[in-house]
Design a protein around this motif. Structure first.
Motif, PDB file in Angstrom:
ATOM      1  N   THR A   1      46.687  38.448  41.041  1.00  7.68           N
ATOM      2  CA  THR A   1      47.923  37.888  41.601  1.00  7.68           C
ATOM      3  C   THR A   1      48.956  38.981  41.827  1.00  7.68           C
ATOM      4  N   GLU A   2      49.090  39.889  40.871  1.00 11.32           N
ATOM      5  CA  GLU A   2      50.033  41.001  41.016  1.00 11.32           C
ATOM      6  C   GLU A   2      49.658  41.883  42.203  1.00 11.32           C
ATOM      7  N   LEU A   3      48.367  42.141  42.379  1.00 12.64           N
ATOM      8  CA  LEU A   3      47.927  42.997  43.481  1.00 12.64           C
ATOM      9  C   LEU A   3      48.195  42.355  44.841  1.00 12.64           C
ATOM     10  N   VAL A   4      47.879  41.069  44.965  1.00 11.39           N
ATOM     11  CA  VAL A   4      48.044  40.423  46.276  1.00 11.39           C
ATOM     12  C   VAL A   4      49.509  40.208  46.624  1.00 11.39           C
ATOM     13  N   GLU A   5      50.392  40.147  45.613  1.00 11.10           N
ATOM     14  CA  GLU A   5      51.819  40.002  45.890  1.00 11.10           C
ATOM     15  C   GLU A   5      52.384  41.245  46.564  1.00 11.10           C
ATOM     16  N   GLN A   6      51.680  42.346  46.489  1.00 11.00           N
ATOM     17  CA  GLN A   6      52.165  43.604  47.051  1.00 11.00           C
ATOM     18  C   GLN A   6      51.727  43.827  48.488  1.00 11.00           C
ATOM     19  N   VAL A   7      50.882  42.950  49.044  1.00 13.32           N
ATOM     20  CA  VAL A   7      50.407  43.154  50.415  1.00 13.32           C
ATOM     21  C   VAL A   7      51.550  42.970  51.393  1.00 13.32           C
ATOM     22  N   ASP A   8      51.456  43.676  52.519  1.00 15.24           N
ATOM     23  CA  ASP A   8      52.557  43.648  53.483  1.00 15.24           C
ATOM     24  C   ASP A   8      52.300  42.704  54.648  1.00 15.24           C
ATOM     25  N   PHE A   9      51.416  41.727  54.461  1.00 16.41           N
ATOM     26  CA  PHE A   9      51.275  40.681  55.470  1.00 16.41           C
ATOM     27  C   PHE A   9      51.353  39.330  54.774  1.00 16.41           C
ATOM     28  N   GLY A  10      51.939  38.372  55.448  1.00 12.56           N
ATOM     29  CA  GLY A  10      52.173  37.070  54.835  1.00 12.56           C
ATOM     30  C   GLY A  10      50.925  36.212  54.781  1.00 12.56           C
ATOM     31  N   THR A  11      50.762  35.485  53.691  1.00 11.95           N
ATOM     32  CA  THR A  11      49.660  34.535  53.552  1.00 11.95           C
ATOM     33  C   THR A  11      50.209  33.247  52.962  1.00 11.95           C
ATOM     34  N   GLU A  12      49.723  32.132  53.467  1.00  9.02           N
ATOM     35  CA  GLU A  12      50.213  30.848  52.976  1.00  9.02           C
ATOM     36  C   GLU A  12      49.736  30.572  51.561  1.00  9.02           C
ATOM     37  N   ASP A  13      48.488  30.842  51.296  1.00  7.00           N
ATOM     38  CA  ASP A  13      47.921  30.566  49.977  1.00  7.00           C
ATOM     39  C   ASP A  13      47.118  31.780  49.527  1.00  7.00           C
ATOM     40  N   LYS A  14      47.645  32.493  48.530  1.00  5.93           N
ATOM     41  CA  LYS A  14      46.978  33.699  48.045  1.00  5.93           C
ATOM     42  C   LYS A  14      46.009  33.420  46.901  1.00  5.93           C
ATOM     43  N   SER A  15      45.926  32.165  46.492  1.00  8.19           N
ATOM     44  CA  SER A  15      45.040  31.849  45.372  1.00  8.19           C
ATOM     45  C   SER A  15      43.568  31.971  45.755  1.00  8.19           C
ATOM     46  N   ASP A  16      43.281  32.041  47.090  1.00  9.53           N
ATOM     47  CA  ASP A  16      41.881  32.168  47.488  1.00  9.53           C
ATOM     48  C   ASP A  16      41.273  33.495  47.046  1.00  9.53           C
ATOM     49  N   VAL A  17      42.127  34.428  46.576  1.00  8.25           N
ATOM     50  CA  VAL A  17      41.605  35.700  46.080  1.00  8.25           C
ATOM     51  C   VAL A  17      40.709  35.474  44.867  1.00  8.25           C
ATOM     52  N   TYR A  18      40.955  34.382  44.127  1.00 15.29           N
ATOM     53  CA  TYR A  18      40.147  34.098  42.937  1.00 15.29           C
ATOM     54  C   TYR A  18      38.689  33.825  43.299  1.00 15.29           C
ATOM     55  N   ASP A  19      38.460  33.381  44.541  1.00 12.27           N
ATOM     56  CA  ASP A  19      37.096  33.070  44.961  1.00 12.27           C
ATOM     57  C   ASP A  19      36.221  34.322  45.055  1.00 12.27           C
ATOM     58  N   TYR A  20      36.869  35.478  45.094  1.00  5.75           N
ATOM     59  CA  TYR A  20      36.125  36.728  45.234  1.00  5.75           C
ATOM     60  C   TYR A  20      35.701  37.295  43.882  1.00  5.75           C
ATOM     61  N   LEU A  21      36.075  36.638  42.797  1.00  3.43           N
ATOM     62  CA  LEU A  21      35.646  37.060  41.467  1.00  3.43           C
ATOM     63  C   LEU A  21      34.303  36.415  41.133  1.00  3.43           C
TER      64      LEU A  21
END
Length: 661
Positions: A316-336
Motif C-alpha cells: 500500500t505504501e509503495l502504490v501510494e507513491q505512483v504518479d498516475f491516478g488509480t481508482e482502486d489500488k487494492s488490486d495490487v494484493y492480487d499480485y501476491l
C-alpha cells in the motif's frame, strides 16, 4: 545559504556591485573553505552564498567567518540554509559572474565530478541529498517494521541510538553490507540507516554518492577514486552485482574489490561506505569479498520477512507513491502469491508486476486489453539454430532443445511479470558414444540461448578431469570454482564427467562434491552440461544422488545409421566446397554399413577422418595428371570413388580401418 540584510537606516544605494565584489574577494581568501557569493538582490535585500569545505572543517563552520558586514548600519541574518549536491554547486557557479569557478573547488580538495561527453565514466554515478528528518529510536523501529526489517536491522538501530555512544562526530566505527533481493528493498534499508546515523551526529552530511554498473576495468580509471573522494563527509554506496560489463570476469571482480578495499581503508574514517548485494545477482567470491571485509569493520544487514498483512501494508505504501491516478489500488494484493511469510523481494516483485499493469490500464490505455505476454517458440532466423536444424539425425535431441528454448522464454516472461522463477534449472546430461555431436550441439545451444537472452555472456567453457582435479590437498575445490567463475553467464561443459570419481584418486570425490555445491551457488548464472558414454554416465549419476536431482534435461545421442553417416559425409564435403560423385557415395555407404557393426567406431569422427584422407588422396591424384595446368574448377572440387579406397588392417588382434596406398 541565503542571507537577508536587515535595514538599520542604511542607504540601499550603497549596496552595489562594488560591495558584492568586496565580500566575494574576502570569501576567496578563506583558507579552510571555498566560498562564493551570487548576485545581490537589492529589491529583497538578499544574497546567496555557496560554501564548500573539507569534512574536517565543515562541521566547525561558523557563519561569521565568511560574512563580513560592510557597514555598522547593516546587519546580515541567516534566513535559509541547506545542503546541496556537487552538481547543483557546479550549476550555480556556472551561471553567475560573481562566483568562484567550480574548478577551484576540485583543485583545492583533490576531487572529481566531471563527466565529459567524449570520455564518460566507466560506471554509473548518482548523487542526492536525503531529506533531513528528526527521528527517535521508536520512530526508526516503526519504520523498520513497515519495511519488514530483519533482526539485524533492529539490532543496529539499537546500537546507533544506544546511550553509551557520545553524541559527537569523530568518524565511522563501522560500515555496512546490505543483502537484499531487490534494489528497492536495499534502498529503504540504507535510507533508514543514514537518517538514524545523522540524527545521532554520526554523519555530518545527508549526501549520498551512489555507484552502480561498474564496468570492466572501470576501477582502474583515476576518476573512480576521485568521485569517491568527493563523497567524503557523506555516504558512498557501491552496488556489487554481476553484469555483462564486468560480472563474467572473475579476475576483474577480484581486482575491483581489491581497489575498492584500498580506497575504503584510506577513507573509512570520514566516509560511510555501504555495499549493496543483490541476492542471486552478486558474485559468490569469498576471496574477492575479503578484499573489502578485511579493510574495515562491516556489519551485514539483511532483508526481513513478514505476514500477509505486513506485505499488504508495505505494498500500500509503495502504490501510494505512483504518479498516475488509480481508482482502486487494492488490486495490487492480487499480485501476491499465496505463502505463509513474505520477503521484501516478494513484495517488490508484486509491486513491479502491478505497476506494469497500471501503466497499461491508466496511462497507455491502448494496451489495457493486453493482459499477458505472448510466449511462442518462434523460429527466429539465427545462424546457430539453423545450423542445429541442418545437422543430420538427432531428431529427439532437437525436440528437447526446442523444449529448453521454450522453457527459457517462459522463465524470461515470468521475470518480466514479476513472478517467481525459483526452482528453474537448466543443468543437463548429454550421453552417447564418441562422435555423436555432443560437443557440437552444446556449443550451438550456448549460442542459441545467448541470442534468446537466456544466458548473459554466452561463454562456453569446456573442461575434463585434468581441469578440475588437483594433485594437492585443498587445490581441487579452488580449481572447480575457478571454472564456474570462468563460465559465468554461459555453459560449463564437463566431458567424460565420470572420470572425476576415478578410484585411483580421492581428490575426485572432492571435485564432484564441489561441482554439486557450485551448481547450487551459480544456478542463476551457469548452466552445467555433463557428457560421456551412456552406460558410464548412468552409473555416475546413480552414485551421486545429489547431482542426479539437479539435472533437469537428459539428452541421449544415438549412434548414426549408415544412411545418416552418408548424409553427414555429403554435408561435410559441401561445407568444404567438395562434391562427391554417386559412385563414391555408394561405396562409402558400404563402408558405413560395416563400420556400424563395430563398437565405438567413431560416428561423425570416423566420417571426418574418411573425408580428410580422401581429400589428401584426391590432391595426389590431381598432381599426377599430365595436364594439371588445365585443371578445371569442377575437377578440383570433385571426389571420386578411387579417392576413398581403404582396406582393413589387422594389428595386435584388433581390427582397424586404414587407407590403401
Amino acid at each position: 545559504m541565503r542571507m537577508h540584510q536587515e535595514e538599520l537606516g542604511c542607504d540601499r544605494s550603497g549596496i552595489d556591485e562594488k560591495n558584492v565584489n568586496s565580500v566575494n574577494q574576502y570569501l576567496k581568501g578563506c583558507n579552510d573553505y571555498v566560498a562564493s557569493i551570487t548576485d545581490f538582490d537589492i529589491a529583497t535585500m538578499e544574497m546567496d552564498i555557496y560554501v564548500a569545505g573539507s569534512v574536517r572543517n565543515m562541521h566547525k563552520f561558523k557563519l561569521e567567518e565568511v560574512v563580513h558586514p560592510e557597514s555598522d548600519k547593516c546587519k546580515w541574518e541567516l534566513s535559509h540554509q541547506e545542503e546541496i549536491t556537487i552538481e547543483a554547486y557546479k550549476y550555480a557557479v556556472d551561471n553567475t559572474c560573481y562566483m568562484t569557478r567550480y574548478s577551484v573547488l576540485f583543485e583545492k580538495f583533490g576531487i572529481e565530478f566531471r563527466e565529459p561527453l567524449y570520455d564518460p565514466f566507466p560506471f554509473r554515478v548518482e548523487e542526492k541529498i536525503l531529506e533531513e528528518q528528526t527521528l527517535t529510536l521508536e520512530e526508526c523501529r516503526q519504520r523498520a517494521h513497515e519495511i519488514l526489517g530483519s533482526s539485524s536491522l533492529y539490532e543496529e538501530l539499537d546500537r546507533i541510538y544506544s546511550p553509551e555512544n557520545q553524541q559527537i562526530y569523530k568518524g565511522h566505527p563501522v560500515h555496512y553490507l546490505i543483502s537484499a533481493g531487490a534494489w528497492g528493498a536495499a534502498e529503504d534499508i540504507y535510507e533508514l540507516l543514514i537518517k538514524a546515523l545523522y540524527n545521532n551526529k554520526r554523519l555530518i552530511s545527508n549526501r549520498i554518492t551512489l555507484f552502480r554498473e561498474v564496468q570492466r576495468k572501470g576501477y582502474k580509471d583515476s576518476r573512480y577514486q576521485k568521485v569517491i573522494k568527493a563523497g567524503e563527509g557523506g555516504t558512498v554506496i557501491i552496488e556489487s552485482k554481476s553484469n555483462e560489463g564486468m560480472g563474467c570476469f572473475a579476475t576483474d571482480f577480484h581486482e575491483f574489490t581489491k581497489r575498492t578495499g584500498e580506497i575504503l581503508e584510506k577513507q573509512k574514517k570520514d566516509t560511510l561506505f555501504i555495499f549493496v548485494e543483490i541476492t542471486g545477482k552478486s558474485l559468490n567470491d569469498d576471496d574477492a569479498i575479503d578484499n573489502i571485509l578485511k579493510k574495515a569493520d562491516i556489519i551485514q544487514i539483511t532483508e526481513g520477512t513478514g505476514t500477509l498483512q505486513d506485505a499488504r501494508n508495505y505494498l500500500t505504501e509503495l502504490v501510494e507513491q505512483v504518479d498516475f491516478g488509480t481508482e482502486d489500488k487494492s488490486d495490487v494484493y492480487d499480485y501476491l502469491a499465496e505463502a505463509e511469510t513474505y520477503s521484501v523481494t516478494d513484495i517488490f516483485n508484486a509491486y513491479n508486476a502491478w505497476y506494469g499493469s497500471g501503466l497499461k490500464t491508466h496511462v497507455y490505455r491502448a494496451y489495457r486489453e493486453k493482459k499477458s505476454f505472448q510466449v511462442e517458440v518462434t523460429r527466429v532466423p539465427n545462424k546457430p539454430y539453423d545450423t542445429l536444424q541442418e545437422m543430420i539425425g538427432l531428431t529427439e535431441v532437437k525436440t528437447v532443445i526446442d523444449e529448453i528454448i521454450a522453457a527459457s522464454k517462459v522463465v524470461r516472461a515470468r521475470e518480466r511479470m514479476g513472478l517467481n522463477t525459483q526452482g528453474a534449472s537448466f543443468h543437463m546430461m548429454f550421453s552417447g558414444n564418441p562422435g555423436t555431436a555432443k560437443t557440437s550441439v552444446a556449443r550451438l545451444l550456448c549460442k542459441i540461448l545467448k541470442e534468446e537472452s537466456a544466458i548473459s555472456s554466452g561463454r562456453f567453457v569446456e573442461c575434463g578431469r585434468q581441469d578440475l582435479v588437483a594433485k594437492y590437498v585443498g587445490w581441487t575445490a579452488r580449481m572447480v570454482e575457478d571454472k564456474f567463475k570462468e563460465a559465468q553467464g554461459g555453459i560449463l561443459f564437463i566431458d567424460e564427467a565420470y572420470a572425476l570419481v576415478d578410484s585411483s584418486n580421492t581428490y575426485g570425490a572432492e571435485a564432484i562434491n564441489t561441482v554439486v555445491q557450485m551448481m547450487e551457488n551459480y544456478r542463476d548464472s551457469v548452466i552445467v552440461i555433463f557428457a560421456g558414454y551412456s552406460e558410464k554416465m548412468q552409473t555416475f549419476l546413480e552414485q551421486n544422488e545429489g547431482l542426479k536431482s539437479r539435472i533437469a534435461f537428459h539428452l541421449s545421442f544415438p549412434d548414426y545409421s549408415p544412411e545418416e553417416l552418408t548424409d553427414i559425409l555429403t554435408l561435410m564435403s559441401q561445407k568444404r566446397d567438395y562434391q562427391i560423385d554417386e559412385e563414391a557415395k555408394e561405396y562409402c555407404k558400404e563402408l558405413f554399413c560395416n563400420a556400424v557393426k563395430e563398437d565405438n567406431f567413431g560416428n561423425g569422427r570416423y566420417v571426418r577422418n574418411i573425408l580428410d584422407q580422401a581429400i589428401i588422396k584426391q590432391s595426389a591424384r590431381i598432381l599426377k595428371m599430365e595436364t594439371r595446368e588445365d585443371i578445371s574448377r569442377e575437377e578440383i572440387c570433385r571426389l571420386k570413388r578411387e579417392d576413398f579406397r581403404i582396406h582393413e588392417i589387422v594389428k595386435n588382434n584388433e581390427k582397424r580401418i586404414g587407407f590403401a596406398g
